[in-house]
Scaffold this motif. Sequence first.
Motif, PDB file in Angstrom:
ATOM      1  N   GLU A 101       0.830  -1.206   0.000  1.00 10.42           N
ATOM      2  CA  GLU A 101       0.000   0.000   0.000  1.00 10.42           C
ATOM      3  C   GLU A 101       0.867   1.259   0.000  1.00 10.42           C
ATOM      4  O   GLU A 101       0.599   2.225  -0.723  1.00 10.42           O
ATOM      5  CB  GLU A 101      -0.950   0.007   1.208  1.00 10.42           C
ATOM      6  CG  GLU A 101      -1.871   1.226   1.174  1.00 10.42           C
ATOM      7  CD  GLU A 101      -2.826   1.327   2.356  1.00 10.42           C
ATOM      8  OE1 GLU A 101      -2.577   0.665   3.389  1.00 10.42           O
ATOM      9  OE2 GLU A 101      -3.805   2.078   2.252  1.00 10.42           O
TER      10      GLU A 101
ATOM     11  N   SER B 144      -7.629   0.621  -5.120  1.00  4.88           N
ATOM     12  CA  SER B 144      -9.066   0.465  -4.842  1.00  4.88           C
ATOM     13  C   SER B 144      -9.359  -0.931  -4.311  1.00  4.88           C
ATOM     14  O   SER B 144     -10.395  -1.165  -3.707  1.00  4.88           O
ATOM     15  CB  SER B 144      -9.910   0.807  -6.071  1.00  4.88           C
ATOM     16  OG  SER B 144      -9.954  -0.263  -6.957  1.00  4.88           O
TER      17      SER B 144
ATOM     18  N   SER C 171      -6.306   1.310   2.163  1.00  8.67           N
ATOM     19  CA  SER C 171      -7.025   1.567   3.413  1.00  8.67           C
ATOM     20  C   SER C 171      -7.235   3.083   3.522  1.00  8.67           C
ATOM     21  O   SER C 171      -6.909   3.835   2.591  1.00  8.67           O
ATOM     22  CB  SER C 171      -6.182   1.066   4.596  1.00  8.67           C
ATOM     23  OG  SER C 171      -5.041   1.893   4.743  1.00  8.67           O
ATOM     24  N   GLU C 172      -7.720   3.530   4.670  1.00  2.00           N
ATOM     25  CA  GLU C 172      -7.944   4.969   4.870  1.00  2.00           C
ATOM     26  C   GLU C 172      -6.655   5.785   4.716  1.00  2.00           C
ATOM     27  O   GLU C 172      -6.701   6.972   4.425  1.00  2.00           O
ATOM     28  CB  GLU C 172      -8.554   5.198   6.248  1.00  2.00           C
ATOM     29  CG  GLU C 172     -10.012   4.746   6.299  1.00  2.00           C
ATOM     30  CD  GLU C 172     -10.578   4.767   7.707  1.00  2.00           C
ATOM     31  OE1 GLU C 172      -9.844   4.380   8.634  1.00  2.00           O
ATOM     32  OE2 GLU C 172     -11.740   5.143   7.858  1.00  2.00           O
ATOM     33  N   LEU C 173      -5.516   5.116   4.885  1.00  2.00           N
ATOM     34  CA  LEU C 173      -4.225   5.801   4.713  1.00  2.00           C
ATOM     35  C   LEU C 173      -4.063   6.381   3.311  1.00  2.00           C
ATOM     36  O   LEU C 173      -3.347   7.363   3.107  1.00  2.00           O
ATOM     37  CB  LEU C 173      -3.069   4.803   4.939  1.00  2.00           C
ATOM     38  CG  LEU C 173      -2.738   4.371   6.356  1.00  2.00           C
ATOM     39  CD1 LEU C 173      -1.653   3.302   6.335  1.00  2.00           C
ATOM     40  CD2 LEU C 173      -2.292   5.576   7.184  1.00  2.00           C
TER      41      LEU C 173
ATOM     42  N   ILE D  73      -6.464   7.632   1.358  1.00  3.16           N
ATOM     43  CA  ILE D  73      -7.491   8.610   0.945  1.00  3.16           C
ATOM     44  C   ILE D  73      -6.902   9.983   0.565  1.00  3.16           C
ATOM     45  O   ILE D  73      -7.216  10.508  -0.508  1.00  3.16           O
ATOM     46  CB  ILE D  73      -8.592   8.735   2.034  1.00  3.16           C
ATOM     47  CG1 ILE D  73      -9.402   7.429   2.060  1.00  3.16           C
ATOM     48  CG2 ILE D  73      -9.504   9.931   1.766  1.00  3.16           C
ATOM     49  CD1 ILE D  73     -10.455   7.358   3.163  1.00  3.16           C
TER      50      ILE D  73
ATOM     51  N   GLU E 243      -7.313  11.683  -3.202  1.00  3.67           N
ATOM     52  CA  GLU E 243      -7.978  12.974  -3.442  1.00  3.67           C
ATOM     53  C   GLU E 243      -7.044  13.956  -4.154  1.00  3.67           C
ATOM     54  O   GLU E 243      -7.457  14.690  -5.062  1.00  3.67           O
ATOM     55  CB  GLU E 243      -8.495  13.549  -2.118  1.00  3.67           C
ATOM     56  CG  GLU E 243      -9.757  12.806  -1.676  1.00  3.67           C
ATOM     57  CD  GLU E 243     -10.215  13.130  -0.262  1.00  3.67           C
ATOM     58  OE1 GLU E 243      -9.402  13.675   0.515  1.00  3.67           O
ATOM     59  OE2 GLU E 243     -11.379  12.806   0.069  1.00  3.67           O
TER      60      GLU E 243
ATOM     61  N   LEU F  51     -12.258   5.493  -3.537  1.00  2.00           N
ATOM     62  CA  LEU F  51     -12.676   6.149  -2.290  1.00  2.00           C
ATOM     63  C   LEU F  51     -13.933   5.475  -1.718  1.00  2.00           C
ATOM     64  O   LEU F  51     -14.032   5.243  -0.511  1.00  2.00           O
ATOM     65  CB  LEU F  51     -12.945   7.642  -2.537  1.00  2.00           C
ATOM     66  CG  LEU F  51     -11.688   8.482  -2.824  1.00  2.00           C
ATOM     67  CD1 LEU F  51     -12.073   9.873  -3.309  1.00  2.00           C
ATOM     68  CD2 LEU F  51     -10.788   8.586  -1.593  1.00  2.00           C
TER      69      LEU F  51
ATOM     70  N   ILE G  95     -12.964   2.057  -0.252  1.00  2.00           N
ATOM     71  CA  ILE G  95     -12.217   2.185   1.012  1.00  2.00           C
ATOM     72  C   ILE G  95     -13.167   2.581   2.142  1.00  2.00           C
ATOM     73  O   ILE G  95     -13.111   2.033   3.245  1.00  2.00           O
ATOM     74  CB  ILE G  95     -11.060   3.202   0.848  1.00  2.00           C
ATOM     75  CG1 ILE G  95      -9.979   2.607  -0.063  1.00  2.00           C
ATOM     76  CG2 ILE G  95     -10.471   3.584   2.211  1.00  2.00           C
ATOM     77  CD1 ILE G  95      -8.915   3.595  -0.502  1.00  2.00           C
ATOM     78  N   GLU G  96     -14.059   3.533   1.823  1.00  2.00           N
ATOM     79  CA  GLU G  96     -15.013   3.957   2.864  1.00  2.00           C
ATOM     80  C   GLU G  96     -15.931   2.803   3.265  1.00  2.00           C
ATOM     81  O   GLU G  96     -16.202   2.599   4.445  1.00  2.00           O
ATOM     82  CB  GLU G  96     -15.833   5.155   2.368  1.00  2.00           C
ATOM     83  CG  GLU G  96     -15.054   6.458   2.488  1.00  2.00           C
ATOM     84  CD  GLU G  96     -15.657   7.585   1.665  1.00  2.00           C
ATOM     85  OE1 GLU G  96     -16.814   7.461   1.229  1.00  2.00           O
ATOM     86  OE2 GLU G  96     -14.940   8.582   1.458  1.00  2.00           O
TER      87      GLU G  96
ATOM     88  N   SER H 210     -14.119   0.348   5.471  1.00  2.00           N
ATOM     89  CA  SER H 210     -13.763   0.785   6.826  1.00  2.00           C
ATOM     90  C   SER H 210     -14.969   0.807   7.758  1.00  2.00           C
ATOM     91  O   SER H 210     -14.821   1.045   8.951  1.00  2.00           O
ATOM     92  CB  SER H 210     -13.124   2.178   6.767  1.00  2.00           C
ATOM     93  OG  SER H 210     -14.068   3.118   6.315  1.00  2.00           O
ATOM     94  N   ARG H 211     -16.176   0.618   7.187  1.00  2.00           N
ATOM     95  CA  ARG H 211     -17.383   0.636   8.052  1.00  2.00           C
ATOM     96  C   ARG H 211     -17.506  -0.637   8.867  1.00  2.00           C
ATOM     97  O   ARG H 211     -17.125  -1.696   8.425  1.00  2.00           O
ATOM     98  CB  ARG H 211     -18.621   0.805   7.192  1.00  2.00           C
ATOM     99  CG  ARG H 211     -18.879   2.256   6.862  1.00  2.00           C
ATOM    100  CD  ARG H 211     -20.125   2.382   6.033  1.00  2.00           C
ATOM    101  NE  ARG H 211     -20.038   3.562   5.173  1.00  2.00           N
ATOM    102  CZ  ARG H 211     -20.648   3.682   3.996  1.00  2.00           C
ATOM    103  NH1 ARG H 211     -21.377   2.713   3.532  1.00  2.00           N
ATOM    104  NH2 ARG H 211     -20.548   4.783   3.291  1.00  2.00           N
TER     105      ARG H 211
END
Lengths: 124, 209
Positions: free
Chosen positions: B145, B169, B173-175, B177, B181, B201, B204-205, B208-209
């Motif tokens: 990653e 994709s 992970s959130e790292l 994001i 962007e 995005l 990943i979102e 992470s939920r």
Amino acid sequence: MKHILVIDDAATVRLYHRNILEKAGYSVDEAINGIEALEKSLVKSYDLYIVDVNMPKLDGYGFLKEFRRQEDVVQSPAIMVTTESGNHDKILGYAAGANLYMTKPTKPNELLSYVRLLLGEVAE
Amino acid sequence: MAFIKKQTSQVINEDERKTPRDFNGLCVELNHEDSKVRRWAVRDLAEQLNASSVLVTRLEHEDDASVRTAILNALAKLGDTIAMNGLVACLRSEEAALRNEAIEILKELPYEVEPIIDGLLTDADSDVRIFAVNILESLRHQHVEQWLIGVIEKDPHVNVCSTALDLLSEVGSELAIPAIEKLKARFPDEPYVCFSADLALKRIEEGSR
């Protein structure tokens, strides 16, 4: 409705092309490499093939060469789509049996104009 | 009384090893006109620690697909610097099948790839950088990653970034994001980048939920 087979090992690329083509009214199937594409082309007749070059198992050149050898399969046109922009790759693509060669990333309007051109849908 | 030599029937297997299996004998067979003999030589050379150099040399002009595959597998097994350089050289080949085969093999060598991946990801040739990202696709390494984030942050070529983004994709992970962007902002006029960035995005979102 015209049927198009999108052949690419990248899921995101397949989805991107599917979205563009379906919004324009085409029916789309997907294959993840040249082997799967050959299998699908034997059981269903497609009006057009959109073919990536670099794929595991059987690359785009290999697929087109083999596909063009199949005498009992409808020889529909093919657009080769690849990240490689070198002239050598284009020559290989045309030699393998591609009708048009596009460099990634594809733009929706450009892709659709090539698709319509090869499907004979361009107005005189 | 004359001796009559007893006739023995011997079935010779086509694939049978016909010369001594020492290093020099194998090197001779590596250039044999029969591809089966060459393939056997490659398989036996894979057991010899100093064989990488002769295998890489043979690979440069081998035109039989099965022998070529055997050489690539032998180089993967040997895994030394010469073998790795030989595999990496395939990424610059004009032959797509050879490039793809090398990529598939390098994916299976996470610890051998680690010391060379930074060089491949910053290679002057954007096609080689794309193939380096392809190697990361199923490389079981903890830094994948981070390598991909580095690519989309710094690489100037849209196709290298797109290839890395496709992979992020799936494994990001959130790292990742902020880098995704920024990439979207860097290529606002590229519909594919915007499409795949939004997709990454979203995934990943959701993950992470």
